[in-house]
Design an enzyme around this catalytic site. Structure first.
Site, PDB file in Angstrom:
ATOM      1  N   LEU A  53      -7.034   6.177  -1.856  1.00 34.48           N
ATOM      2  CA  LEU A  53      -7.455   6.045  -0.517  1.00 34.48           C
ATOM      3  C   LEU A  53      -7.884   4.275  -0.362  1.00 34.48           C
ATOM      4  CD1 LEU A  53     -10.152   8.752  -0.134  1.00 34.48           C
ATOM      5  CD2 LEU A  53      -8.010   8.507   1.125  1.00 34.48           C
ATOM      6  N   SER A  54      -7.804   3.791   0.853  1.00 29.83           N
ATOM      7  CA  SER A  54      -8.477   2.536   1.179  1.00 29.83           C
ATOM      8  C   SER A  54      -9.796   2.323   0.526  1.00 29.83           C
ATOM      9  CB  SER A  54      -8.408   2.419   2.901  1.00 29.83           C
ATOM     10  OG  SER A  54      -8.969   1.137   3.163  1.00 29.83           O
ATOM     11  N   GLY A  55     -10.051   1.538  -0.057  1.00 32.53           N
ATOM     12  CA  GLY A  55     -11.244   1.142  -0.645  1.00 32.53           C
ATOM     13  C   GLY A  55     -11.664   1.795  -2.061  1.00 32.53           C
ATOM     14  N   GLY A  57     -10.192   0.885  -4.746  1.00 31.60           N
ATOM     15  CA  GLY A  57      -9.999  -0.002  -6.024  1.00 31.60           C
ATOM     16  C   GLY A  57      -8.678  -0.443  -6.306  1.00 31.60           C
ATOM     17  N   LYS A  58      -7.705  -0.171  -5.580  1.00 34.36           N
ATOM     18  CA  LYS A  58      -6.409  -0.339  -6.065  1.00 34.36           C
ATOM     19  C   LYS A  58      -6.044  -1.907  -6.075  1.00 34.36           C
ATOM     20  CE  LYS A  58      -4.561   1.441  -2.323  1.00 34.36           C
ATOM     21  NZ  LYS A  58      -5.628   1.580  -1.629  1.00 34.36           N
ATOM     22  N   SER A  59      -6.353  -2.671  -5.099  1.00 37.46           N
ATOM     23  CA  SER A  59      -6.003  -4.129  -5.300  1.00 37.46           C
ATOM     24  C   SER A  59      -6.820  -4.780  -6.331  1.00 37.46           C
ATOM     25  CB  SER A  59      -6.439  -4.727  -3.940  1.00 37.46           C
ATOM     26  OG  SER A  59      -5.486  -4.187  -2.916  1.00 37.46           O
ATOM     27  N   SER A 126       0.074   4.777  -0.175  1.00 36.17           N
ATOM     28  CA  SER A 126       1.229   5.713  -0.458  1.00 36.17           C
ATOM     29  C   SER A 126       0.566   7.271  -0.393  1.00 36.17           C
ATOM     30  CB  SER A 126       2.051   5.289  -1.771  1.00 36.17           C
ATOM     31  OG  SER A 126       0.947   5.147  -2.886  1.00 36.17           O
TER      32      SER A 126
END
Ligand SMILES: Nc1ncnc2c1ncn2[C@@H]1O[C@H](COP(=O)(O)OS(=O)(=O)O)[C@@H](OP(=O)(O)O)[C@H]1O
Ligand SMILES: Nc1ncnc2c1ncn2[C@@H]1O[C@H](COP(=O)(O)OP(=O)(O)O)[C@@H](O)[C@H]1O
Length: 242
Positions: A53-55, A57-59, A126
């Protein structure tokens, strides 16, 4: 190495295909095989595909991991959702169709890097399983590692660093993943990263990156940390610059 290059030079073949809208396309094999590039880099090319999900922590985790890999002399590239949407994919929005095309293009770019021996980190929501599986199918077995950031939406929403959840709840952003658009969890990801560790403690981004680093190390993606294929020591040199 020279022998390998010479045989690759005489081995290459060309076939004619119709591909999509294009006809009479010839696939031209290169003269420097992947194995040679991997030897030069002293590592194995791979796509490490962050999804969540957005937020979630992927980046942050991808950046932390990339920094740690550089410290070990590893050659990486990081493809990040927000960044790619500024350029390559600036003509795409967030409909299911546009997300599909977004992931397809990134998958192809990631494939090019991985097949050149680069450790390729991708950071995209994704949300659709079939889109992620489509990228997996384009890569050789072992070249695609799905890393699921399994962070509960409540925590993502609490973080909300860009205020997007707030805007989505207020109806100002439509089709926001997790609010009024789907996120399909991976069914068999190679890696799952949780907010808490086995003892129940919250994990930092560094903890999460270390978990992934260990996975890569144990499966031989990082090659020998003491050689870059030319016999030169790389780990200490790179550690000094990272
Ligand atoms: N409707 C909607 N849904 C989800 N996300 C949205 C939306 N609109 C804008 N954003 C911002 O775009 C980032 C997600 O882009 P991605 O390319 O990763 O999305 S996708 O994989 O095609 O679904 C995402 O970045 P991250 O927060 O880093 O995930 C958001 O900042
Ligand atoms: N392990 C973590 N622990 C605490 N906060 C985190 C962690 N990972 C990321 N964050 C924070 O969560 C927010 C969202 O992280 P980000 O990497 O932008 O997520 P994504 O790329 O999935 O949207 C940021 O403010 C970031 O500092």
């Amino acid at each position: 190495m020279a022998q390998q290059l010479a045989s690759a030079a005489t081995d290459h073949t060309a076939h004619t295909y119709d591909v999509g809208k294009a006809t009479n396309i010839k696939f031209h094999d290169g003269m420097v095989p992947r194995e040679t590039k991997e030897q030069l880099l002293g590592q194995k090319g791979v796509v490490l595909w962050f999804t969540g999900l957005s937020g979630s922590g992927k980046s942050t985790v991808a950046c932390t991991l990339e920094h740690a890999l550089a410290a070990r002399g590893r050659m990486t590239v990081l493809l990040d959702g927000d960044n790619i949407r500024h350029g390559l994919n600036k003509n795409l929005g967030f409909s299911a169709q546009d997300r599909e095309e977004n992931i397809r293009r990134i998958g192809e770019v990631a494939k090019l890097f991985a097949e050149s021996g680069v450790i390729t980190l991708t950071s995209f929501i994704s949300p659709y399983r079939k889109d992620r599986d489509g990228v997996r199918a384009r890569l050789a077995p072992g070249d695609f590692l799905e890393c699921y950031m399994r962070i509960p939406i409540e925590l993502c929403e609490q973080r909300d660093p860009k205020g997007l959840y707030r805007a989505a709840r207020a109806g100002k952003i439509k089709n926001f993943t997790g609010i009024d658009d789907p996120y399909e969890e991976p069914t068999a990801p190679e890696l799952v990263v949780d907010a808490r560790d086995a003892a129940g403690n919250m994990q930092s981004a560094e903890d999460m990156a270390a978990q992934i680093m260990q996975y890569l190390e144990e499966r031989g993606y990082l090659g020998s940390s003491s050689s870059n294929g030319s016999g030169k020591q790389v780990s200490d040199r790179a550690a000094a610059t990272a």
